[in-house]
Design an enzyme around this catalytic site. Structure first.
Site, PDB file in Angstrom:
ATOM      1  N   HIS A 115     -19.863  23.580   7.543  1.00 24.99           N
ATOM      2  CA  HIS A 115     -18.638  23.787   6.755  1.00 24.99           C
ATOM      3  C   HIS A 115     -17.779  24.989   7.133  1.00 24.99           C
ATOM      4  CE1 HIS A 115     -20.660  20.865   4.271  1.00 24.99           C
ATOM      5  NE2 HIS A 115     -21.504  21.730   3.763  1.00 24.99           N
ATOM      6  N   ASP A 139     -27.361  21.928  10.097  1.00 26.89           N
ATOM      7  CA  ASP A 139     -28.714  22.447   9.906  1.00 26.89           C
ATOM      8  C   ASP A 139     -29.643  21.477   9.186  1.00 26.89           C
ATOM      9  OD1 ASP A 139     -27.284  22.770   7.546  1.00 26.89           O
ATOM     10  OD2 ASP A 139     -27.650  24.915   7.372  1.00 26.89           O
TER      11      ASP A 139
END
Length: 481
Positions: free
Chosen positions: A80, A236
């Site tokens: 993000h 991740d």
């Protein structure tokens, strides 16, 4: 040999993995986060590069022969973040991170401008995502916005430095709110709603696909026989899923890193943006991940350690291996706001039920339980999307704590499993993607499930006790807007 690099929030972790999927060596370097105002969270992209290079320099010094044999590199990264580059590919300002809450007003504007946002992306517009950050920049830093020629997520910027090419994988891109999740491609309508176009975006690839190669001068720096292929990589959590073999429907896992999440791979989009369930493309083709996400998990324990002036290990040691009963203290883990199910960047944490008799152990246990209760909210939001969770593997730094995993098992009322090396799951998953990009092997043959070293079963007495506490814990939440 293969290398996996995980560009996290608190550190860069790099692992060296052999053909038998053994981690031969690992290195980590810390990262610092700045908060220039309350609710802001930023990092200087230069430190990502310095930390990554430092880990690889260290591996060359300690395992030069093995590093010379590396043929594939995979990258994992915090999702993000908005890294804005000028025409010379230089960062224009610090990266605005995933846990930055400044763009809440822009989320409402974005959904008004583009009513198809939720149906197209599978997500609700939230301040942590990338697109609202660009609307904030356009309003508050118009000169920066005008000079922006390329917008990259953190690991895509790292790849640009490593290879010279702007490339992103679809799992990380799906956390931007610019991706059509079903088509696994940029949405022109989404980009237009933020004043951007495809010219501002990197090229897209699947996570296990070959994307580019390491710069020749960097291959020489690290003594590599030839420039390794760099895979598409993953965000991740998708990388963590690859690392533990969670690539099929019916599997689920908890990530206890700086932030936290309860995630389930699916072979279809099962969106529930109204309950703030996240929809991400998986790092393997034809798969997606549905996730409930919380903004603070292991970072809550780090906060408590700073508060008491001791290490996290010193906080946990007196608790023992298992809880005997719920703590008399309650903790809301909303230190940086919250996502699932509240989508409230303004809310903050609470310690409730303190008395003269409250000791450090009661507070630390409450912190661990508060994170587990927040993950119970994620469990219920996923169930509303038609994804019941029957058991979960646990990865991330928090998975090292037996006490915490026992709390999770009882609060979620499911068996919780720990792997050896679970705290390096994202970096290991990245290395697996690097291998797939080189060899083209069957994904299932490489992304096998590691051996579980411990299972934490629910205790019926504690399950009931925590179930009784959960409604009162939820009543502590009071929106600030």
């Amino acid at each position: 040999m293969y290398v996996g690099v995980d560009l996290g929030t608190s550190a860069v972790k790099t692992v060296l993995v052999d053909d038998a999927q053994r981690v031969i060596a690992s290195e980590s370097r810390p990262l610092a986060t700045a908060s220039p105002q309350s609710g802001y969270s930023e990092q200087d992209p230069a430190q990502w590069i310095d930390a990554t290079f430092a880990t690889l320099d260290a591996l060359k010094a300690s395992h030069g022969k093995e590093l010379a044999a590396v043929v594939g590199i995979g990258l994992s990264g915090q999702m993000h973040g908005a890294t804005l580059l000028d025409a010379s590919s230089r960062p224009l300002r610090p990266c605005i991170l995933w846990n930055d809450g400044r763009s809440a007003a822009e989320c409402r504007i974005l959904e008004q401008r583009w009513p198809a946002l939720r149906a197209t992306t599978g997500n609700k517009a939230m301040a942590g995502f990338t697109a609202p950050k660009l609307l904030w920049i356009a309003t508050h830093e118009p000169d920066i916005f005008a000079a922006t020629k390329l917008v990259l997520l953190p690991k895509a910027y790292l790849r640009l430095v490593l290879s010279g090419e702007a490339i992103e994988d679809v799992s990380d891109a799906s956390g931007s709110l610019w991706l059509d999740a079903a088509r696994r491609d940029w949405s022109d309508a989404a980009l237009a709603a933020t004043g951007l176009s495809r010219d501002h975006m990197p090229r897209l690839v699947e996570g296990c696909a070959p994307a580019t190669t390491l710069r020749s001068e960097l291959a020489r720096r690290w003594g590599m026989a030839r420039p390794p292929i760099i895979a598409g990589g993953a965000g991740d959590n998708p990388a963590g899923a690859v690392g533990i073999g969670a690539i099929e429907p019916g599997t689920a896992f908890v990530s206890l890193g700086t932030s936290g999440a309860l995630l389930a791979p699916t072979n279809r989009i099962a969106a529930n943006p109204g309950r703030v369930v996240h929809t991400f493309c998986h790092a393997v083709p034809g798969m997606w991940i549905q996730a409930g996400a919380i903004l603070s998990a292991a970072s809550c324990l780090a906060w408590a350690a700073r508060l008491f002036g001791v290490t996290e290990a010193e906080l946990l040691a007196p608790l023992g291996a298992r809880p005997l009963a719920p703590s008399p203290v309650s903790f809301l883990p909303y230190l940086a706001g919250e996502r699932t199910p509240h989508d409230d960047p303004a809310i903050r944490g609470i310690l409730d039920g303190l008395s003269h008799g409250t000791d450090r152990g009661a507070i630390v246990q409450a912190v661990l339980e508060g994170v587990a209760f927040a993950l119970a909210d994620c469990r219920d939001a996923l169930a509303d999307a038609g994804i019941p969770i029957a058991e979960a593997d646990v990865i991330g730094g928090g998975s090292r704590s037996s006490f915490w995993l026992a709390v999770l098992a009882n609060v979620l009322n499911i068996p919780s499993h720990r792997f050896a090396g679970g705290e390096t799951g994202a970096a290991f998953g990245a290395a697996r993607l690097g291998r797939l990009a080189v060899t083209g092997e069957a994904i299932a043959a490489v992304c096998t499930r590691p051996r579980r070293v411990e299972t934490f079963e629910p205790d019926a007495r504690l399950v009931d006790a925590y179930a009784e506490r959960l409604p009162a814990w939820r009543e502590l939440y009071r929106p600030r807007h």
